[in-house]
Design an enzyme around this catalytic site. Structure first.
Site, PDB file in Angstrom:
ATOM      1  N   GLU A 140      -1.164  10.631 -22.912  1.00  0.00           N
ATOM      2  CA  GLU A 140      -2.443  11.264 -22.531  1.00  0.00           C
ATOM      3  C   GLU A 140      -3.317  10.315 -21.731  1.00  0.00           C
ATOM      4  N   GLY A 141      -2.666   9.463 -20.928  1.00  0.00           N
ATOM      5  CA  GLY A 141      -3.381   8.448 -20.162  1.00  0.00           C
ATOM      6  C   GLY A 141      -3.439   7.173 -20.981  1.00  0.00           C
ATOM      7  N   THR A 142      -2.893   6.079 -20.401  1.00  0.00           N
ATOM      8  CA  THR A 142      -2.908   4.810 -21.142  1.00  0.00           C
ATOM      9  C   THR A 142      -4.364   4.327 -21.288  1.00  0.00           C
ATOM     10  N   HIS A 143      -4.547   3.382 -22.184  1.00  0.00           N
ATOM     11  CA  HIS A 143      -5.871   2.786 -22.386  1.00  0.00           C
ATOM     12  C   HIS A 143      -6.451   2.317 -21.038  1.00  0.00           C
ATOM     13  N   GLN A 187     -13.281 -14.161 -48.355  1.00  0.00           N
ATOM     14  CA  GLN A 187     -14.135 -13.853 -47.194  1.00  0.00           C
ATOM     15  C   GLN A 187     -13.346 -13.344 -45.996  1.00  0.00           C
ATOM     16  N   PHE A 202       4.765  20.856 -22.963  1.00  0.00           N
ATOM     17  CA  PHE A 202       4.009  20.656 -21.722  1.00  0.00           C
ATOM     18  C   PHE A 202       4.725  19.602 -20.894  1.00  0.00           C
TER      19      PHE A 202
HETATM   20  P1  TGC Z   1      -7.854  12.798  -9.081  1.00  0.00           P
HETATM   21  O1  TGC Z   1      -8.321  12.770  -7.680  1.00  0.00           O
HETATM   22  O2  TGC Z   1      -8.490  11.911 -10.066  1.00  0.00           O
HETATM   23  O3  TGC Z   1      -7.933  14.269  -9.651  1.00  0.00           O
HETATM   24  C1  TGC Z   1      -7.462  15.419  -8.948  1.00  0.00           C
HETATM   25  C2  TGC Z   1      -8.423  16.565  -9.279  1.00  0.00           C
HETATM   26  O4  TGC Z   1      -8.483  16.761 -10.692  1.00  0.00           O
HETATM   27  C3  TGC Z   1      -9.839  16.555 -11.196  1.00  0.00           C
HETATM   28  N1  TGC Z   1      -9.695  15.838 -12.476  1.00  0.00           N
HETATM   29  C4  TGC Z   1      -9.851  16.420 -13.677  1.00  0.00           C
HETATM   30  N2  TGC Z   1     -10.212  17.661 -14.013  1.00  0.00           N
HETATM   31  C5  TGC Z   1     -10.306  17.959 -15.342  1.00  0.00           C
HETATM   32  N3  TGC Z   1     -10.030  17.056 -16.315  1.00  0.00           N
HETATM   33  C6  TGC Z   1      -9.659  15.805 -16.003  1.00  0.00           C
HETATM   34  N4  TGC Z   1      -9.374  14.927 -16.986  1.00  0.00           N
HETATM   35  C7  TGC Z   1      -9.557  15.434 -14.638  1.00  0.00           C
HETATM   36  N5  TGC Z   1      -9.220  14.293 -13.983  1.00  0.00           N
HETATM   37  C8  TGC Z   1      -9.327  14.561 -12.676  1.00  0.00           C
HETATM   38  C9  TGC Z   1     -10.519  15.734 -10.115  1.00  0.00           C
HETATM   39  O5  TGC Z   1     -11.906  15.935 -10.112  1.00  0.00           O
HETATM   40  C10 TGC Z   1      -9.868  16.276  -8.847  1.00  0.00           C
HETATM   41  O6  TGC Z   1     -10.465  17.539  -8.579  1.00  0.00           O
HETATM   42  P2  TGC Z   1     -10.584  18.075  -7.071  1.00  0.00           P
HETATM   43  O7  TGC Z   1     -11.392  19.327  -7.183  1.00  0.00           O
HETATM   44  O8  TGC Z   1     -11.253  16.986  -6.300  1.00  0.00           O
HETATM   45  O9  TGC Z   1      -9.176  18.320  -6.594  1.00  0.00           O
HETATM   46  O10 TGC Z   1      -6.295  12.570  -9.036  1.00  0.00           O
HETATM   47  P3  TGC Z   1      -5.489  11.230  -9.020  1.00  0.00           P
HETATM   48  O11 TGC Z   1      -4.148  11.523  -8.459  1.00  0.00           O
HETATM   49  O12 TGC Z   1      -6.305  10.131  -8.376  1.00  0.00           O
HETATM   50  O13 TGC Z   1      -5.293  11.007 -10.604  1.00  0.00           O
HETATM   51  C11 TGC Z   1      -5.771   9.942 -11.219  1.00  0.00           C
HETATM   52  C12 TGC Z   1      -5.645   9.957 -12.762  1.00  0.00           C
HETATM   53  C13 TGC Z   1      -5.148   8.592 -13.137  1.00  0.00           C
HETATM   54  C14 TGC Z   1      -7.026  10.158 -13.319  1.00  0.00           C
HETATM   55  C15 TGC Z   1      -4.790  11.034 -13.394  1.00  0.00           C
HETATM   56  O14 TGC Z   1      -3.688  11.315 -12.711  1.00  0.00           O
HETATM   57  C16 TGC Z   1      -4.431  10.735 -14.842  1.00  0.00           C
HETATM   58  O15 TGC Z   1      -5.192  11.132 -15.713  1.00  0.00           O
HETATM   59  N6  TGC Z   1      -3.271  10.046 -15.168  1.00  0.00           N
HETATM   60  C17 TGC Z   1      -2.796   9.891 -16.523  1.00  0.00           C
HETATM   61  C18 TGC Z   1      -1.649  10.829 -16.738  1.00  0.00           C
HETATM   62  C19 TGC Z   1      -1.633  11.412 -18.115  1.00  0.00           C
HETATM   63  O16 TGC Z   1      -2.585  11.357 -18.860  1.00  0.00           O
HETATM   64  N7  TGC Z   1      -0.521  12.031 -18.461  1.00  0.00           N
HETATM   65  C20 TGC Z   1      -0.425  12.710 -19.717  1.00  0.00           C
HETATM   66  C21 TGC Z   1       0.795  13.582 -19.780  1.00  0.00           C
HETATM   67  S1  TGC Z   1       0.817  14.683 -21.149  1.00  0.00           S
HETATM   68  C22 TGC Z   1       0.941  13.745 -22.505  1.00  0.00           C
HETATM   69  O17 TGC Z   1       0.930  12.569 -22.515  1.00  0.00           O
HETATM   70  C23 TGC Z   1       1.050  14.517 -23.763  1.00  0.00           C
HETATM   71  S2  TGC Z   1       1.204  13.605 -25.184  1.00  0.00           S
HETATM   72  C24 TGC Z   1       0.988  14.883 -26.231  1.00  0.00           C
HETATM   73  C25 TGC Z   1       1.053  14.577 -27.656  1.00  0.00           C
HETATM   74  O18 TGC Z   1       2.174  14.410 -28.193  1.00  0.00           O
HETATM   75  O19 TGC Z   1      -0.036  14.597 -28.312  1.00  0.00           O
HETATM   76  P1  FAD Z   2       3.447   3.889 -16.362  1.00  0.00           P
HETATM   77  O1  FAD Z   2       2.615   4.849 -15.608  1.00  0.00           O
HETATM   78  O2  FAD Z   2       4.687   3.393 -15.711  1.00  0.00           O
HETATM   79  O3  FAD Z   2       2.530   2.632 -16.761  1.00  0.00           O
HETATM   80  C1  FAD Z   2       3.084   1.391 -17.191  1.00  0.00           C
HETATM   81  C2  FAD Z   2       1.931   0.385 -17.328  1.00  0.00           C
HETATM   82  O4  FAD Z   2       1.290   0.208 -16.059  1.00  0.00           O
HETATM   83  C3  FAD Z   2       0.847   0.867 -18.290  1.00  0.00           C
HETATM   84  O5  FAD Z   2       0.362  -0.246 -19.026  1.00  0.00           O
HETATM   85  C4  FAD Z   2      -0.254   1.389 -17.377  1.00  0.00           C
HETATM   86  O6  FAD Z   2      -1.549   1.311 -17.956  1.00  0.00           O
HETATM   87  C5  FAD Z   2      -0.103   0.454 -16.187  1.00  0.00           C
HETATM   88  N1  FAD Z   2      -0.596   1.071 -14.941  1.00  0.00           N
HETATM   89  C6  FAD Z   2      -0.110   2.161 -14.292  1.00  0.00           C
HETATM   90  N2  FAD Z   2      -0.844   2.418 -13.195  1.00  0.00           N
HETATM   91  C7  FAD Z   2      -1.835   1.500 -13.160  1.00  0.00           C
HETATM   92  C8  FAD Z   2      -2.936   1.254 -12.276  1.00  0.00           C
HETATM   93  N3  FAD Z   2      -3.178   2.021 -11.208  1.00  0.00           N
HETATM   94  N4  FAD Z   2      -3.737   0.200 -12.551  1.00  0.00           N
HETATM   95  C9  FAD Z   2      -3.524  -0.580 -13.637  1.00  0.00           C
HETATM   96  N5  FAD Z   2      -2.509  -0.389 -14.512  1.00  0.00           N
HETATM   97  C10 FAD Z   2      -1.686   0.644 -14.277  1.00  0.00           C
HETATM   98  N6  FAD Z   2       4.093  13.493 -21.111  1.00  0.00           N
HETATM   99  C11 FAD Z   2       4.053  14.847 -20.894  1.00  0.00           C
HETATM  100  O7  FAD Z   2       3.934  15.309 -19.768  1.00  0.00           O
HETATM  101  N7  FAD Z   2       4.143  15.713 -21.962  1.00  0.00           N
HETATM  102  C12 FAD Z   2       4.287  15.294 -23.234  1.00  0.00           C
HETATM  103  O8  FAD Z   2       4.352  16.110 -24.168  1.00  0.00           O
HETATM  104  C13 FAD Z   2       4.345  13.880 -23.480  1.00  0.00           C
HETATM  105  N8  FAD Z   2       4.560  13.419 -24.748  1.00  0.00           N
HETATM  106  C14 FAD Z   2       4.744  12.082 -24.943  1.00  0.00           C
HETATM  107  C15 FAD Z   2       5.131  11.628 -26.207  1.00  0.00           C
HETATM  108  C16 FAD Z   2       5.369  10.274 -26.426  1.00  0.00           C
HETATM  109  C17 FAD Z   2       5.839   9.801 -27.773  1.00  0.00           C
HETATM  110  C18 FAD Z   2       5.170   9.337 -25.367  1.00  0.00           C
HETATM  111  C19 FAD Z   2       5.375   7.864 -25.598  1.00  0.00           C
HETATM  112  C20 FAD Z   2       4.800   9.780 -24.112  1.00  0.00           C
HETATM  113  C21 FAD Z   2       4.604  11.151 -23.875  1.00  0.00           C
HETATM  114  N9  FAD Z   2       4.299  11.641 -22.596  1.00  0.00           N
HETATM  115  C22 FAD Z   2       4.244  13.000 -22.364  1.00  0.00           C
HETATM  116  C23 FAD Z   2       4.272  10.726 -21.450  1.00  0.00           C
HETATM  117  C24 FAD Z   2       2.970   9.930 -21.323  1.00  0.00           C
HETATM  118  O9  FAD Z   2       1.923  10.730 -20.897  1.00  0.00           O
HETATM  119  C25 FAD Z   2       3.228   8.776 -20.339  1.00  0.00           C
HETATM  120  O10 FAD Z   2       4.076   7.858 -20.991  1.00  0.00           O
HETATM  121  C26 FAD Z   2       1.933   8.090 -19.904  1.00  0.00           C
HETATM  122  O11 FAD Z   2       1.170   8.942 -19.074  1.00  0.00           O
HETATM  123  C27 FAD Z   2       2.182   6.762 -19.166  1.00  0.00           C
HETATM  124  O12 FAD Z   2       3.176   6.897 -18.190  1.00  0.00           O
HETATM  125  P2  FAD Z   2       4.420   5.848 -18.147  1.00  0.00           P
HETATM  126  O13 FAD Z   2       4.989   5.773 -19.516  1.00  0.00           O
HETATM  127  O14 FAD Z   2       5.314   6.306 -17.040  1.00  0.00           O
HETATM  128  O15 FAD Z   2       3.793   4.468 -17.815  1.00  0.00           O
END
Ligand code: TGC
Ligand code: FAD
Length: 391
Positions: free
Chosen positions: A368-371, A284, A133
């Site tokens: 999957e979104g930082t803490h 303890q 993904f």
């Molecule tokens: P925002 O305005 O919040 O959202 C745009 C539209 O999306 C809707 N929405 C969601 N829908 C379903 N599930 C969710 N979790 C949703 N979050 C938001 C929202 O209602 C809106 O809908 P509409 O109809 O109004 O268009 O967009 P934003 O640009 O302000 O985004 C903010 C934020 C921070 C919430 C979002 O971008 C975010 O979640 N950032 C974190 C990025 C992230 O989690 N990346 C993960 C990449 S994949 C990965 O890490 C895989 S690791 C896999 C592994 O090895 O296990």
């Molecule tokens: P950044 O976005 O640069 O964040 C850096 C720091 O700034 C963090 O502490 C964050 O919390 C903070 N920060 C950022 N914005 C704000 C704000 N607005 N307010 C306050 N603090 C903020 N991604 C995929 O798409 N697919 C995958 O399969 C996938 N697998 C992964 C596997 C591993 C092992 C790892 C480590 C990551 C993977 N990721 C994947 C990426 C992961 O989703 C991103 O690392 C994560 O979303 C954070 O993005 P970043 O690392 O660029 O950090």
């Protein structure tokens, strides 16, 4: 070492059905017999045990909560229970199944055409095809809406240009779900098959966390794919975010598995390790750590079970998922740190489990979104005010 029996202080097994408990015991046995004996070597060598993928398929661990197209059709609670047991083994194993099921099969299942579903899902459910993904980019992590990867329509093809980073399974994947902006700026999902000219997926090296997982870059240089490889139902950032909700849910259970492994190892170790003529469990300060770990695990279990039941009824929302992911990964992070302390010097050796979980959880805390991002998602949900900084 005593046989692992799980952690159930509050008689929470009574909240599960007989079928759910049977599934848990089956996955637990698999982890005990197939994962535990090999995981330390894989972690040491930075290798993923790819030979186990067909077994994941046979056990119904791939696309577990998806219905039809050869998918197992389990419940969300069953999916959670399985992720908990897998991550008790290692976060890399749970990660593989999360990505395959929730991040690659789910978008095809939800946004794909009938042809795409029939072509990919049955083989992915069996583990015959591996997916990844691609959302995160070098300059777009927490803010995926700022992605630069482009997909430009040219006749009956799309031309992809850009790069993704930190992609789990990338190098071993047969297909990638890639999120890119079309010319109108909309975010759409595309299926890119391995071997497509202009597409490469080099492995990233030097990780000190999730070492038994393959993490890769995805690079697109004038990569031309058939126009029918677009996911027709995908439309805007909410499409990839909806996939994240599926995976984050699984992580909220999975992280507890890692926490339970750390607690269980610490309790056993503390009862056996003698200092000052007594087991360290009699002190303890050590008991304080064990009780803290157990209490946080129990609270996390309740959160996961309740969320799973709500998700099965369709009465959840994505902020609830954020709370469970945020809290339970924090619990796992704290438990791993305390477990490492309780193990003393042995705690830094990979002959004991805490350091491996402690290192892994740093990735789980970030991906999957930082803490902190989850805190902001919940904050926006309850106040209606966006604190992300973009508005
Ligand atoms: P925002 O305005 O919040 O959202 C745009 C539209 O999306 C809707 N929405 C969601 N829908 C379903 N599930 C969710 N979790 C949703 N979050 C938001 C929202 O209602 C809106 O809908 P509409 O109809 O109004 O268009 O967009 P934003 O640009 O302000 O985004 C903010 C934020 C921070 C919430 C979002 O971008 C975010 O979640 N950032 C974190 C990025 C992230 O989690 N990346 C993960 C990449 S994949 C990965 O890490 C895989 S690791 C896999 C592994 O090895 O296990
Ligand atoms: P950044 O976005 O640069 O964040 C850096 C720091 O700034 C963090 O502490 C964050 O919390 C903070 N920060 C950022 N914005 C704000 C704000 N607005 N307010 C306050 N603090 C903020 N991604 C995929 O798409 N697919 C995958 O399969 C996938 N697998 C992964 C596997 C591993 C092992 C790892 C480590 C990551 C993977 N990721 C994947 C990426 C992961 O989703 C991103 O690392 C994560 O979303 C954070 O993005 P970043 O690392 O660029 O950090």
């Amino acid at each position: 070492m005593a046989k692992y029996k799980g952690v159930d202080f509050m008689n929470l097994d009574s909240l599960f059905s007989k079928e759910e408990l049977m599934l848990r015991d089956t996955v637990r046995k698999f982890v005990e017999e197939e994962i535990m004996p090999i995981i330390t070597e894989h972690h040491r060598n930075c290798t993923f045990p790819k030979e186990l993928v067909p077994a994941f398929g046979e056990m119904g661990l791939l696309g577990m909560h998806l219905e039809g197209y050869g998918c197992p059709g389990g419940t969300n609670v069953e999916y959670g229970i399985a992720m908990q047991e897998l991550e008790r083994g290692d976060s890399a194993i749970r990660s593989f199944c999360s990505v395959q099921g929730s991040l690659c099969m789910f978008p095809i299942w939800k946004y794909g055409s009938e042809e795409q579903k029939n072509k990919y899902l049955p083989k992915m459910a069996k583990g015959e095809l591996i997916g990844c993904f691609g959302l995160t980019e070098p300059d777009a992590g927490s803010d995926p809406g700022s992605m630069k990867t482009k997909a430009v329509k040219d006749g009956n093809t799309y031309i992809l240009n850009g790069a993704k980073m930190w992609i789990t399974n990338g190098t071993i994947a047969d297909l990638a779900i890639v999120w890119a902006k079309t010319e109108d700026g909309n975010i759409r999902g595309f299926i890119v098959e391995k071997g497509t000219p202009g597409f490469e997926a080099p492995e990233m090296h030097g990780k000190f966390s999730l070492r038994a997982s393959v993490t890769s870059e995805l690079v697109f240089n004038d990569c031309r794919i058939p126009a029918e490889n677009i996911l027709p139902g995908s439309n805007g950032l909410k499409s990839p975010l909806s996939c994240l909700s599926e995976a984050r849910y699984g992580i909220s259970w999975g992280a507890l598995g890692a926490a339970m492994a750390c607690y269980d190892a610490s309790l056993n170790y503390a009862k056996e390790r003698i200092q000052f003529g007594k087991p360290i469990a009699s002190f303890q300060l050590v008991q304080h750590k064990l009780v803290y770990m157990l209490t946080e695990i129990v609270k996390g279990q309740l959160l996961a079970i309740q969320l799973g039941r709500e998700k099965d009824k369709g009465t959840h929302n994505y902020a609830m998922i954020s709370m469970a992911k945020m809290n339970n990964v924090k619990v796992a992070r704290e438990c791993a740190k305390l477990a490492r302390e309780i193990h003393g010097a042995n705690g830094i050796s990979d002959e004991y489990v805490p350091i491996r979980h402690m290192l892994n959880i740093e990735s789980v805390y970030t991906y999957e979104g930082t803490h902190d991002i989850h805190e902001l998602i919940i904050g926006r949900y309850i106040t209606g005010l966006d604190a992300f900084g973009s508005n």
